[in-house]
Design a protein around this motif. Structure first.
Motif, PDB file in Angstrom:
ATOM      1  N   TYR A 314      35.128  23.820  32.576  1.00  0.00           N
ATOM      2  CA  TYR A 314      34.008  24.259  31.749  1.00  0.00           C
ATOM      3  C   TYR A 314      34.448  25.080  30.542  1.00  0.00           C
ATOM      4  N   ALA A 315      35.701  25.489  30.491  1.00  0.00           N
ATOM      5  CA  ALA A 315      36.160  26.425  29.453  1.00  0.00           C
ATOM      6  C   ALA A 315      35.827  25.995  28.024  1.00  0.00           C
ATOM      7  N   PRO A 316      36.030  24.705  27.645  1.00  0.00           N
ATOM      8  CA  PRO A 316      35.759  24.343  26.237  1.00  0.00           C
ATOM      9  C   PRO A 316      34.298  24.489  25.822  1.00  0.00           C
ATOM     10  N   TYR A 317      33.386  24.622  26.787  1.00  0.00           N
ATOM     11  CA  TYR A 317      31.963  24.638  26.464  1.00  0.00           C
ATOM     12  C   TYR A 317      31.431  26.039  26.156  1.00  0.00           C
ATOM     13  N   ARG A 318      32.217  27.070  26.462  1.00  0.00           N
ATOM     14  CA  ARG A 318      31.848  28.456  26.132  1.00  0.00           C
ATOM     15  C   ARG A 318      30.432  28.792  26.619  1.00  0.00           C
ATOM     16  N   LEU A 319      30.185  28.540  27.873  1.00  0.00           N
ATOM     17  CA  LEU A 319      28.877  28.839  28.452  1.00  0.00           C
ATOM     18  C   LEU A 319      28.692  30.350  28.629  1.00  0.00           C
ATOM     19  N   ASP A 320      27.474  30.799  28.498  1.00  0.00           N
ATOM     20  CA  ASP A 320      27.127  32.180  28.819  1.00  0.00           C
ATOM     21  C   ASP A 320      27.051  32.285  30.348  1.00  0.00           C
ATOM     22  N   ARG A 321      28.031  32.941  30.939  1.00  0.00           N
ATOM     23  CA  ARG A 321      28.110  32.972  32.403  1.00  0.00           C
ATOM     24  C   ARG A 321      26.993  33.794  33.038  1.00  0.00           C
ATOM     25  N   SER A 322      26.242  34.527  32.253  1.00  0.00           N
ATOM     26  CA  SER A 322      25.078  35.204  32.813  1.00  0.00           C
ATOM     27  C   SER A 322      23.879  34.274  32.870  1.00  0.00           C
ATOM     28  N   MET A 323      23.988  33.115  32.197  1.00  0.00           N
ATOM     29  CA  MET A 323      22.877  32.169  32.145  1.00  0.00           C
ATOM     30  C   MET A 323      23.160  30.854  32.865  1.00  0.00           C
ATOM     31  N   VAL A 324      24.404  30.622  33.241  1.00  0.00           N
ATOM     32  CA  VAL A 324      24.782  29.504  34.098  1.00  0.00           C
ATOM     33  C   VAL A 324      25.649  30.094  35.206  1.00  0.00           C
ATOM     34  N   ARG A 325      25.245  29.923  36.467  1.00  0.00           N
ATOM     35  CA  ARG A 325      25.972  30.547  37.568  1.00  0.00           C
ATOM     36  C   ARG A 325      27.139  29.655  37.990  1.00  0.00           C
ATOM     37  N   LEU A 326      28.342  30.109  37.667  1.00  0.00           N
ATOM     38  CA  LEU A 326      29.566  29.430  38.072  1.00  0.00           C
ATOM     39  C   LEU A 326      30.152  30.208  39.230  1.00  0.00           C
ATOM     40  N   VAL A 327      30.117  29.635  40.434  1.00  0.00           N
ATOM     41  CA  VAL A 327      30.451  30.379  41.645  1.00  0.00           C
ATOM     42  C   VAL A 327      31.661  29.769  42.344  1.00  0.00           C
TER      43      VAL A 327
END
Length: 385
Positions: A314-327
């Motif tokens: 997922y790194a290249p997508y620069r997701l806001d980890r507070s808005m997408v839960r990556l567990v």
């Protein structure tokens, strides 16, 4: 007629194509239809029970007869009839470029060979890396295939498109030239995959699928195989936690019937799946080695909060980890995230809004197709118009 006086000709190659259900075939169909709408002359080479050539949605679809019995054992690997060779040669000779999807399949090997023999440049989209199949034999065969046929396809490709960092590392390891590797996210149909407009629309969708209207619903969409993590999701579920699980897909259904708070709706068409997204509250996909699969993109476009594996892809997508839960990929962390979200409608609403905004901004099919055409013209030597 010279190549500058006629439309660009592209041969897309995929082991499956709709109406067969699956992520890769849906991507290829979207590419084919949208390329054709932009003025490209598109032919798709794929497998089917019987050989046929038909025009579908402005696209010429060449289906080669194949045996597909291995899919029933969880190995989606159609075995082509000998007719594949002349068909591939004919359409590779016709094309300006050949675009192969995934280098694991016979369709790809035959098309790659045809492209080499006819001196037609080929490009390749690699969707996944090594699949963590439960069978050691299948895992071993994958490694051999990628090291032999896959390496040749990757090495000769004018461009190799990948969807995430994990697959990008995989293709470089198996022969792709670093200067030809390209990050190219799939597009998503943000008109088909959209949030429910009203509470009544959501309730109607739930009734259609026979789902409860008074409990939060967590959706899993994909093949029911260990790689996708459906078994992990089952292990993380307790009916007392206050939410139900909904599974869309086929595969190993033995553990689903009769479990309280668990619903299985089977394999769905894209249109049906879009309605199911609108019926649910959270999307969960605890898969492994996938990065950013198509179902996560569809769920985000549908305005669902997403809980998925903390994958380096997922790194290249620069997701806001507070808005997408990556567990982490374990039942305890997965359960904690789902309990938190299903019990907090305000947080869900914020994540849902982020999902929709991100998907419409980052996964536009128009930009995907525009990038493909530029790469096609560069590979074929055609002058951009």
């Amino acid at each position: 007629m010279s190549t500058s006086d006629r439309p660009l000709r592209v041969l897309l190659v995929s082991h499956y194509y709709p109406p067969h259900l699956g992520g890769v075939e849906n991507v290829v169909r979207q590419e084919a239809v949208r390329l054709a709408a932009s003025g490209v002359d598109v032919t798709v080479l794929t497998s089917a029970e019987r050989s046929a050539v038909r025009h579908e949605e402005g696209v010429r679809v060449v289906r080669v007869a194949a045996w597909n019995g291995a899919e029933r054992a969880g190995v989606p690997f159609p075995v082509l009839s000998p007719a594949a060779v002349p068909a591939a040669l004919r359409w590779a000779r016709w094309a300006d470029v050949v675009h192969v999807h995934d280098c694991l399949y016979l369709t790809s090997w035959v098309a790659g060979l045809a492209a080499a023999l006819t001196r037609t440049p080929h490009l390749l989209t690699q969707h996944v890396g090594l699949v963590a199949h439960p069978s050691a034999v299948v895992r071993g065969v994958q490694r051999v295939v990628y090291a032999v046929a896959g390496r040749g396809l990757l090495r000769r490709a004018r461009s190799v498109f990948t969807l995430n960092a994990t697959v990008a590392a995989f293709v470089r390891r198996y022969g792709a030239r670093p200067d030809r590797a390209r990050h190219l996210p799939n597009g998503v149909d943000a008109e088909l995959f959209r949030p429910a407009g009203t509470a009544a629309e959501r309730a109607t969708a739930r009734r259609r699928f026979g789902l409860p209207e008074d409990r939060p619903l967590v959706l899993f969409a994909g093949r029911l195989v260990p790689k996708k993590g459906f078994d992990l999701l089952l292990a993380a579920h307790r009916p007392a936690d206050g939410f139900d699980l909904v599974f869309a897909g086929d595969g190993d259904t033995a553990g689903l019937p009769g479990q309280p708070g668990v619903h299985h709706v089977g394999a769905l068409s894209p249109e049906e799946l879009a309605e199911l997204y609108r019926a649910c509250d959270v999307f969960a996909l605890p898969s492994t080695a996938e990065g950013f699969p198509l179902t996560v993109q569809e769920a985000m476009a549908s305005g669902l909060p997403v809980v998925t594996t903390d994958d380096p892809g997922y790194a290249p997508y620069r997701l806001d980890r507070s808005m997408v839960r990556l567990v982490p990929r374990n039942a305890d962390d997965l359960r904690a995230a789902l309990v938190e979200l299903t019990g907090d409608p305000v947080r869900r609403a914020g994540m849902a809004d982020y999902s929709r905004r991100y998907a419409t901004a980052e996964f536009a099919w128009e930009e995907h197709v525009r990038s493909l055409v530029l790469h096609y013209r560069d590979a074929s030597g055609a002058v951009p118009r």
